[in-house]
Design an enzyme around this catalytic site. Structure first.
Site, short mmCIF file in Angstrom:
data_model
loop_
_atom_site.label_atom_id
_atom_site.label_comp_id
_atom_site.label_asym_id
_atom_site.label_seq_id
_atom_site.Cartn_x
_atom_site.Cartn_y
_atom_site.Cartn_z
CE LYS A 78 -3.43 4.11 3.81
NZ LYS A 78 -2.55 3.38 4.77
CE LYS B 183 -4.44 -1.01 2.01
NZ LYS B 183 -3.27 -2.37 2.32
CG ASN C 268 6.45 -4.04 11.15
OD1 ASN C 268 6.93 -4.28 10.21
ND2 ASN C 268 4.95 -3.16 11.10
CG PHE D 226 4.54 -0.76 -1.27
CD1 PHE D 226 5.54 0.93 -1.48
CD2 PHE D 226 5.23 -1.97 -1.96
CE1 PHE D 226 6.19 0.49 -2.76
CE2 PHE D 226 6.50 -1.23 -2.19
CZ PHE D 226 7.13 -0.05 -2.86
CG ASP E 170 -2.17 0.34 11.03
OD1 ASP E 170 -2.03 1.19 9.87
OD2 ASP E 170 -2.35 -1.41 10.27
CE LYS F 144 12.98 -5.92 32.33
NZ LYS F 144 13.88 -6.58 32.42
O1 C5P Z 1 -3.70 0.84 5.30
P1 C5P Z 1 -1.97 0.21 5.17
O2 C5P Z 1 -1.44 0.46 6.31
O3 C5P Z 1 -2.44 -1.31 4.35
O4 C5P Z 1 -1.46 0.82 4.18
C1 C5P Z 1 -0.70 0.56 3.80
C2 C5P Z 1 0.58 2.00 2.98
O5 C5P Z 1 0.19 2.63 4.09
C3 C5P Z 1 1.66 1.58 2.89
O6 C5P Z 1 2.17 2.38 1.78
C4 C5P Z 1 2.42 2.33 4.20
O7 C5P Z 1 3.57 2.95 3.73
C5 C5P Z 1 0.99 3.56 4.65
N1 C5P Z 1 1.09 3.96 5.93
C6 C5P Z 1 1.01 4.73 6.62
N2 C5P Z 1 0.95 5.17 7.71
C7 C5P Z 1 0.74 4.54 8.61
C8 C5P Z 1 0.59 2.86 8.04
C9 C5P Z 1 0.41 3.07 6.61
O8 C5P Z 1 1.31 5.80 5.95
N3 C5P Z 1 0.17 4.49 10.05
#
Ligand code: C5P
Length: 423
Positions: free
Chosen positions: A362, A358, A225, A344, A296, A306
């Site tokens: 979390k 969120k 990303n 974040f 994600d 490759k």
């Molecule tokens: O749900 P989202 O990905 O938007 O949440 C963002 C937060 O979750 C950020 O702090 C990011 O570092 C964390 N995150 C994580 N593990 C993931 C994706 C995002 O801890 N697989």
């Protein structure tokens, strides 16, 4: 200021005449933040690069500048500062001062104090590369180190004379690390508990994640990303500057890591980042700040070799599977009660409500929300705007500012509101 002369170990900082003298100003600050009382002596040549007034303000003491004039009258008699100090740091140490110290010459304030000081001496040489390599300097270096004088640096890089070579003064953080080592060896290191009382971040152990993750498709391609890592690196730097012991876990980012980190862990994938976070949490830190833009999803079956377009035809699909949610799944399993967790959230609509959802999902203590599409923010933009939320809603809305400034301001906010358990 942390340090008081009664309780703090005492460093006499001697500044000699090189362009690196400006770094001595930062060093004076760092020494004080680390719990040392600092007094300064400087040569006449050094005063051409930084003013005695600057160092007087930074150290809180008169600066010894000469043997006979005004500086002398303020510093009482000319060896008073040598009697006062537990340790002397000469930074920058020019070839001239090293030569005088090696020969025992005492013809101005710095060389005189050096000769009068019986305790540990650390020098941070800084000079032109030819001067550094000159047989006279090599011989003086040998005499000094043979006599027990400690050296830090010089490093390599761009020199003021325009060459890229050895001769740069060690960075202030590295000089501080050497001072702390010597102070520990000498049994006069600053009292960590007293220093920790200096601010909400001093002495805290903070884990910061930063940057994107790269999820391999084959050995040469990946899914990623647009995260640059700037915010995470700036937060790590701000936490170091505020006295925290910082572990930075970073995905691939084209940034120089901040100086003074406790540890730097480089990872590529979300899986590796999850493992690194679990290892860091086992050390019982006070804070976890998850700025990383963790992917994600990851390719279900990265190819060993490759992928060739001839084999893929005119179109192909990539099967992706979910990565572990580090905050949602890994952290709860490893979390100790005192750990404060900051997430974040990057949202392009409904910023606050989604960030709050969120935070709750979390189980975070704080969440920092930003919208890259809002005016005053965005990928590649110079200025950004952040919103800090706790379980009760919005705590702070930042002005639009550069990320380094935002990082400092955000850290100050977190330090102020997070000083309950664990802080
Ligand atoms: O749900 P989202 O990905 O938007 O949440 C963002 C937060 O979750 C950020 O702090 C990011 O570092 C964390 N995150 C994580 N593990 C993931 C994706 C995002 O801890 N697989």
């Amino acid at each position: 200021m942390v340090a008081t002369d009664q309780v703090s170990p005492r460093v006499l900082l001697m500044i000699t005449g090189g362009i690196a003298a400006y770094k001595a100003c930062f060093l004076a600050r760092l020494l004080q933040q680390a719990g040392f009382a600092v007094k300064v002596a400087m040569t006449e040549a050094a005063a051409h690069f930084v003013t005695p007034l600057t160092l007087k303000v930074l150290s809180g003491h008169p600066v010894a500048t000469d043997l006979w004039g005004e500086g002398q009258s303020e510093a009482l008699d000319h060896i008073e500062y040598a009697r006062w100090a537990d340790l002397v740091v000469v930074a920058p140490a020019t070839a001239n001062t090293m030569a005088k110290a090696a020969a025992g010459i005492a013809d101005e304030i710095v060389s005189t104090l050096l000769l009068a000081f019986p305790g540990p001496v650390l020098m941070a040489p800084a000079m032109n590369d030819n001067m550094w390599r000159h047989p006279a300097t090599r011989a003086n270096l040998q005499v000094l180190t043979g006599r027990g004088v400690h050296m830090v640096g010089p490093g390599s890089g761009w020199l003021a004379c325009g060459t890229n070579d050895t001769g740069r003064m060690a960075e202030p953080e590295d000089v501080l690390a050497a001072v702390l080592d010597l102070a520990r060896q000498g049994g006069f290191a600053p009292d960590a508990a007293a220093v920790a009382g200096a601010g909400p971040w001093a002495g805290r152990r903070v884990v910061v994640t930063a940057g994107p993750t790269h999820e391999p498709i084959d050995p040469v391609r990946y899914v990623a990303n647009r995260s640059s890592g700037v915010m995470g690196y700036a937060l790590a730097a701000a936490a170091v500057a505020a006295g925290a012991k910082v572990t930075l876990i970073t995905g691939p980012a084209a940034l120089a890591p901040p100086r003074g980190l406790g540890a730097l862990v480089r990872v590529e994938t979300a899986r590796e980042m999850a493992d690194a976070v679990a290892v860091a949490l086992a050390e019982d830190p006070d804070w976890l700040v998850m700025t990383a833009a963790v992917a994600d999803f990851t390719p279900a079956a990265p190819a060993d070799g490759k992928l060739k377009k001839e084999d893929l035809g005119t179109g192909w699909s990539l099967e992706m599977v979910r990565n572990p949610d580090i905050l949602g799944e890994i952290v709860p399993a490893a979390r100790k009660p005192r750990l404060k967790v900051v997430g974040f959230a990057l949202e392009t609509a409904d910023l606050e409500a989604r960030a709050l959802a969120k935070l709750r999902a979390k189980n975070l203590d704080f969440i920092v929300a930003n919208d890259p599409t809002s005016p005053g923010s965005g990928f590649g933009a110079k200025a950004h705007r952040l919103v800090l939320l706790g379980p009760g809603g919005v705590i702070w809305e930042s002005p639009s500012a550069a990320k380094a400034e935002l990082a400092e301001a955000l850290l100050a906010q977190l330090g102020a509101v997070g000083t309950g358990a664990g802080a």
